[in-house]
Write a protein that holds these residues in place. Structure first.
Motif, mmCIF file in Angstrom:
data_model
loop_
_atom_site.group_PDB
_atom_site.id
_atom_site.type_symbol
_atom_site.label_atom_id
_atom_site.label_comp_id
_atom_site.label_asym_id
_atom_site.label_seq_id
_atom_site.Cartn_x
_atom_site.Cartn_y
_atom_site.Cartn_z
ATOM 1 N N THR A 21 0.866 -1.090 0.084
ATOM 2 C CA THR A 21 0.054 0.207 -0.089
ATOM 3 C C THR A 21 1.017 0.989 0.128
ATOM 4 N N ALA A 22 1.975 1.279 0.933
ATOM 5 C CA ALA A 22 2.883 2.505 0.937
ATOM 6 C C ALA A 22 3.407 2.650 -0.582
ATOM 7 N N LEU A 23 3.801 1.657 -1.149
ATOM 8 C CA LEU A 23 4.288 1.965 -2.624
ATOM 9 C C LEU A 23 3.426 2.440 -3.489
ATOM 10 N N ARG A 24 2.144 1.968 -3.483
ATOM 11 C CA ARG A 24 0.905 2.614 -4.223
ATOM 12 C C ARG A 24 0.738 3.924 -3.961
ATOM 13 N N LEU A 25 0.791 4.564 -2.680
ATOM 14 C CA LEU A 25 0.535 5.797 -2.229
ATOM 15 C C LEU A 25 1.710 6.647 -2.595
ATOM 16 N N VAL A 26 2.957 6.061 -2.743
ATOM 17 C CA VAL A 26 4.261 7.050 -2.984
ATOM 18 C C VAL A 26 4.126 7.089 -4.314
ATOM 19 N N LEU A 27 3.831 5.966 -5.116
ATOM 20 C CA LEU A 27 3.818 6.188 -6.580
ATOM 21 C C LEU A 27 2.865 7.132 -7.016
ATOM 22 N N HIS A 28 1.619 7.267 -6.460
ATOM 23 C CA HIS A 28 0.561 8.118 -6.692
ATOM 24 C C HIS A 28 1.019 9.651 -6.559
ATOM 25 N N LEU A 29 1.739 9.826 -5.545
ATOM 26 C CA LEU A 29 2.299 11.191 -5.330
ATOM 27 C C LEU A 29 3.366 11.410 -6.242
ATOM 28 N N LEU A 30 3.983 10.521 -6.697
ATOM 29 C CA LEU A 30 5.093 10.635 -7.862
ATOM 30 C C LEU A 30 4.331 11.078 -8.995
ATOM 31 N N LYS A 31 3.065 10.422 -9.267
ATOM 32 C CA LYS A 31 2.573 11.086 -10.459
ATOM 33 C C LYS A 31 1.876 12.264 -10.474
ATOM 34 N N GLN A 32 1.414 12.751 -9.395
ATOM 35 C CA GLN A 32 0.581 13.992 -9.086
ATOM 36 C C GLN A 32 1.837 15.366 -9.314
ATOM 37 N N PRO A 33 0.986 16.416 -9.408
ATOM 38 C CA PRO A 33 2.113 17.423 -9.377
ATOM 39 C C PRO A 33 2.824 17.908 -7.933
ATOM 40 N N GLU A 34 4.037 18.302 -8.111
ATOM 41 C CA GLU A 34 4.946 18.360 -6.856
ATOM 42 C C GLU A 34 4.252 19.127 -5.552
ATOM 43 N N GLU A 35 3.298 19.936 -6.031
ATOM 44 C CA GLU A 35 2.764 20.869 -5.205
ATOM 45 C C GLU A 35 1.818 20.044 -4.100
ATOM 46 N N ARG A 36 1.172 18.886 -4.724
ATOM 47 C CA ARG A 36 0.512 17.914 -3.919
ATOM 48 C C ARG A 36 1.311 17.229 -2.643
ATOM 49 N N THR A 37 2.475 17.011 -2.935
ATOM 50 C CA THR A 37 3.484 16.359 -1.839
ATOM 51 C C THR A 37 3.765 17.255 -0.978
ATOM 52 N N ASN A 38 4.002 18.618 -1.557
ATOM 53 C CA ASN A 38 4.349 19.749 -0.548
ATOM 54 C C ASN A 38 3.277 19.805 0.469
ATOM 55 N N LEU A 39 1.912 20.059 0.028
ATOM 56 C CA LEU A 39 0.781 20.464 0.886
ATOM 57 C C LEU A 39 0.680 19.345 1.569
ATOM 58 N N LEU A 40 0.643 17.963 1.264
ATOM 59 C CA LEU A 40 0.712 16.995 2.508
ATOM 60 C C LEU A 40 1.734 17.145 3.486
ATOM 61 N N SER A 41 2.896 17.269 2.860
ATOM 62 C CA SER A 41 4.101 17.243 3.976
ATOM 63 C C SER A 41 3.964 18.385 4.891
ATOM 64 N N ASN A 42 3.402 19.819 4.407
ATOM 65 C CA ASN A 42 3.506 20.718 5.182
ATOM 66 C C ASN A 42 2.406 20.599 6.153
ATOM 67 N N ALA A 43 1.205 20.164 5.834
ATOM 68 C CA ALA A 43 0.274 20.055 6.678
ATOM 69 C C ALA A 43 0.700 19.087 7.975
ATOM 70 N N LEU A 44 1.194 18.049 7.505
ATOM 71 C CA LEU A 44 1.613 17.068 8.737
ATOM 72 C C LEU A 44 2.703 17.969 9.703
ATOM 73 N N VAL A 45 3.758 18.436 8.889
ATOM 74 C CA VAL A 45 4.768 19.179 9.843
ATOM 75 C C VAL A 45 4.104 20.180 10.773
ATOM 76 N N LYS A 46 3.207 20.972 10.130
ATOM 77 C CA LYS A 46 2.721 22.097 10.703
ATOM 78 C C LYS A 46 1.829 21.689 11.833
ATOM 79 N N LEU A 47 0.885 20.607 11.591
ATOM 80 C CA LEU A 47 -0.027 20.229 12.698
ATOM 81 C C LEU A 47 0.987 19.497 13.817
ATOM 82 N N LYS A 48 2.027 19.136 13.418
ATOM 83 C CA LYS A 48 2.716 18.137 14.578
ATOM 84 C C LYS A 48 3.439 19.375 15.222
ATOM 85 N N SER A 49 3.954 20.229 14.760
ATOM 86 C CA SER A 49 4.841 21.295 15.452
ATOM 87 C C SER A 49 3.848 22.487 16.099
#
Lengths: 206, 206
Positions: free
Chosen positions: B25-53
């Motif tokens: 499943t992890a591979l499927r999710l990561v490959l999905h992100l790879l196909k999407q525009p870079e923005e999507r990965t950044n939004l996800l990553s920022n949302a998680l880091v921001k929430l945690k901090s």
């Protein structure tokens, strides 16, 4: 679903954009990260961002790779006259796991699907044709999934190859090893009878 | 699973650390992100880091909140003499969705579970006792899950409350609305008979 925090809502929203992850699962994942040390979130987030920004695709076969040429294309022991055409890098991994194939690959990055708006120009087909035109490839093995889209893609590439000197083949469809005949679907069973192989071959394959 | 890229392997590894997400499943999710525009990965990553901090827990009830006091605790229309003790913020959301409860909450952040190494000191129990000692709370409603760990936690808090002037209650266990008796488990059915309620109550609840 009403959230008590905008930050939480945003994180859940972004997580639920991943395929197969609904709002509830996204909330469970995000709350799990919240309970873990901050480091875990940072590691995940950095790994994703780093992959997306630094990812490199093999110049030759379009497989994901950290180097210009992927390990498979760069390996002099592999048979470069044989190229297996697959949809996705997961298929490369699946075939590599069998240890039965010593040729190279060509990753299309999807299949032709008018329903999802994927046309031939969105796939890595031109690069494949150029590889064939160089003349080193003697056989192309189509290993796309046997769906409408897979068959369409196979056929499209097949037509584009007209006039080029290359043998094309497709992986065998049939009853899975270990499966009982009575539970097999008719199409698969029918094809496996039409495309029967000499008994000696099955002995060799073990 | 062998990966053609260290970056990919790392991203899949970090993704598979999430609960319920295996390597595939992890591979499927990561490959999905790879196909999407870079923005999507950044939004996800920022949302998680921001929430945690930047995440903040309500000073009073320990619910996740963007402000010092959560919306529920800060709402003057809520009945502050009534406090519902829950395990997790998901339980707060579930109860809020019913629109049947107008009191406040207290989020423990888990339940006592010796098997998982969670003791009373790891939960938000002391803050609850302090809230009760202030004397404004007249009733505590235990709404933990009815498992061994939930019951243990209920009982532990109940013992700690000895000598304090507060009524304790627990949410009703019984047959779900719409369920047929013949399929109900014996424990639930038995309890629902023992704890039967006056017929007039069921008419009022609609």
């Amino acid at each position: 679903m009403e959230f008590s925090s905008k930050l939480l809502e945003n994180a859940v929203y972004e997580m639920s954009q991943l395929p197969g992850i609904g709002k509830r699962t996204a909330l469970r994942l995000v709350l799990h990260l919240l309970k873990q040390p901050e480091e875990r979130t940072n590691l995940l987030s950095n790994a994703l961002v780093k992959l997306k920004s630094e990812v490199n695709f093999c110049e030759c076969c379009n497989n994901i790779s950290d180097t210009k040429l992927c390990e498979i294309c760069a390996n002099p022991k592999r048979d470069e006259t044989l190229v297996c055409v697959v949809e996705d890098i997961r298929d490369v991994m699946a075939i590599e796991n069998t240890s039965q194939y010593n040729g190279l690959y060509h990753v299309l990055g999807g299949k032709i699907s008018p329903m999802e708006g994927v046309g031939p120009q969105d796939l890595n087909i031109n690069a494949l044709l150029k590889r064939v035109q160089k003349g080193t490839i003697s056989e192309l093995i189509f290993a796309l999934s046997s769906t409408m889209e897979g068959d369409t893609t196979n056929f499209y590439i097949y037509r584009q190859l007209e006039g080029m000197e290359v043998v094309t083949s497709t992986i065998a469809r049939g009853i899975s090893v270990g499966d009982e005949l009575e539970y097999a679907d008719e199409v698969t069973l029918g094809r496996s009878i039409l495309n029967r192989v000499p008994f000696e071959n099955s002995i060799k394959a073990g």
